[in-house]
Design a protein around this motif. Structure first.
Motif, PDB file in Angstrom:
ATOM      1  N   MET A 163       0.844  -1.170   0.000  1.00  0.00           N
ATOM      2  CA  MET A 163       0.000   0.000   0.000  1.00  0.00           C
ATOM      3  C   MET A 163       0.892   1.237   0.000  1.00  0.00           C
ATOM      4  SD  MET A 163      -3.282   0.299   2.469  1.00  0.00           S
ATOM      5  CE  MET A 163      -4.615   1.242   1.872  1.00  0.00           C
TER       6      MET A 163
ATOM      7  N   LYS B 219      -6.828  -3.875   0.860  1.00  0.00           N
ATOM      8  CA  LYS B 219      -5.837  -3.345  -0.081  1.00  0.00           C
ATOM      9  C   LYS B 219      -4.431  -3.869   0.204  1.00  0.00           C
ATOM     10  CE  LYS B 219      -6.039   0.251  -2.230  1.00  0.00           C
ATOM     11  NZ  LYS B 219      -6.062   0.709  -3.592  1.00  0.00           N
ATOM     12  N   ASP B 220      -4.164  -4.257   1.436  1.00  0.00           N
ATOM     13  CA  ASP B 220      -2.842  -4.732   1.831  1.00  0.00           C
ATOM     14  C   ASP B 220      -2.993  -6.100   2.495  1.00  0.00           C
ATOM     15  OD1 ASP B 220      -0.151  -4.805   2.316  1.00  0.00           O
ATOM     16  OD2 ASP B 220      -0.214  -3.446   4.034  1.00  0.00           O
TER      17      ASP B 220
ATOM     18  N   ALA C 147      -2.497  -7.460   8.784  1.00  0.00           N
ATOM     19  CA  ALA C 147      -3.667  -6.642   8.452  1.00  0.00           C
ATOM     20  C   ALA C 147      -4.957  -7.403   8.756  1.00  0.00           C
ATOM     21  CB  ALA C 147      -3.621  -6.231   6.979  1.00  0.00           C
TER      22      ALA C 147
ATOM     23  N   TRP D  80      -8.141  -0.977   4.477  1.00  0.00           N
ATOM     24  CA  TRP D  80      -6.697  -1.185   4.552  1.00  0.00           C
ATOM     25  C   TRP D  80      -6.352  -2.667   4.454  1.00  0.00           C
ATOM     26  CZ3 TRP D  80      -4.322  -3.226   9.166  1.00  0.00           C
ATOM     27  CH2 TRP D  80      -2.937  -3.278   9.087  1.00  0.00           C
TER      28      TRP D  80
ATOM     29  N   GLN E  61      -1.967  -8.754   4.059  1.00  0.00           N
ATOM     30  CA  GLN E  61      -0.914  -9.422   4.826  1.00  0.00           C
ATOM     31  C   GLN E  61      -1.546  -9.985   6.094  1.00  0.00           C
ATOM     32  OE1 GLN E  61       2.264  -6.713   5.554  1.00  0.00           O
ATOM     33  NE2 GLN E  61       2.677  -6.361   3.389  1.00  0.00           N
TER      34      GLN E  61
END
Length: 160
Positions: free
Chosen positions: A1, A41-42, A47, A38, A44
């Protein structure tokens, strides 16, 4: 991101934190939606764990808020300026004494506002009790939850 995306997520979280103090804005929903955006979009593991933790905290917060008396702050004499003082005190307390300082900071913000407005210690304490009984505790629970979620997001962004 990218940096701009993270900055936008942070601004939405900040807007949500401010929205908790305003009766017409869904502040906690904005904070949760920003964390969800978030995490999507990211993608991991950290997250997703932050999103799961935020979701659990939101459900617990809603349960606590339903158990507390309904908000009738206007009847207690609360206004937007007092809520701004309470929010600033809570945020300052959250930063100075991590996590636990939010609760005394919230109370101190209301007390200082009422002390400046009324002038006497006894009157300010009585006004503080009235505000907390008429819905201030619900706002405190929701604001504290959103601050925890925001702190988890900041921690995940910088150290995750």
């Amino acid at each position: 991101m990218g940096v701009w995306d993270l900055l936008l997520v942070g601004l939405v979280i900040l807007l949500g934190l401010c929205g908790v103090l305003l009766p017409a804005m869904p502040g906690s929903l904005l904070v949760w939606a920003a964390v969800m955006w978030w995490a999507l979009k990211d993608p991991q593991p950290v997250a997703w764990w932050v999103l799961v933790g935020a979701t659990v905290l939101m459900f617990v917060s809603q349960g606590v808020r339903w158990a507390l008396p309904p908000r009738k702050l206007r009847a207690s004499g609360a206004n937007r300026r007092m809520l701004a003082w309470a929010g600033a005190g809570s945020t300052l307390g959250f930063v100075l004494l991590p996590v636990l300082g939010a609760i005394p900071g919230f109370l101190a913000g209301i007390y200082l506002y009422e002390r400046l407005r009324l002038g006497r210690h006894g009157d300010a304490v009585a006004a503080l009790r009235t505000v907390m009984r008429s819905g201030g505790s619900g706002i405190l629970a929701e604001l504290f939850t959103c601050q925890l979620i925001a702190a988890a997001w900041i921690g995940a962004v910088f150290w995750g």
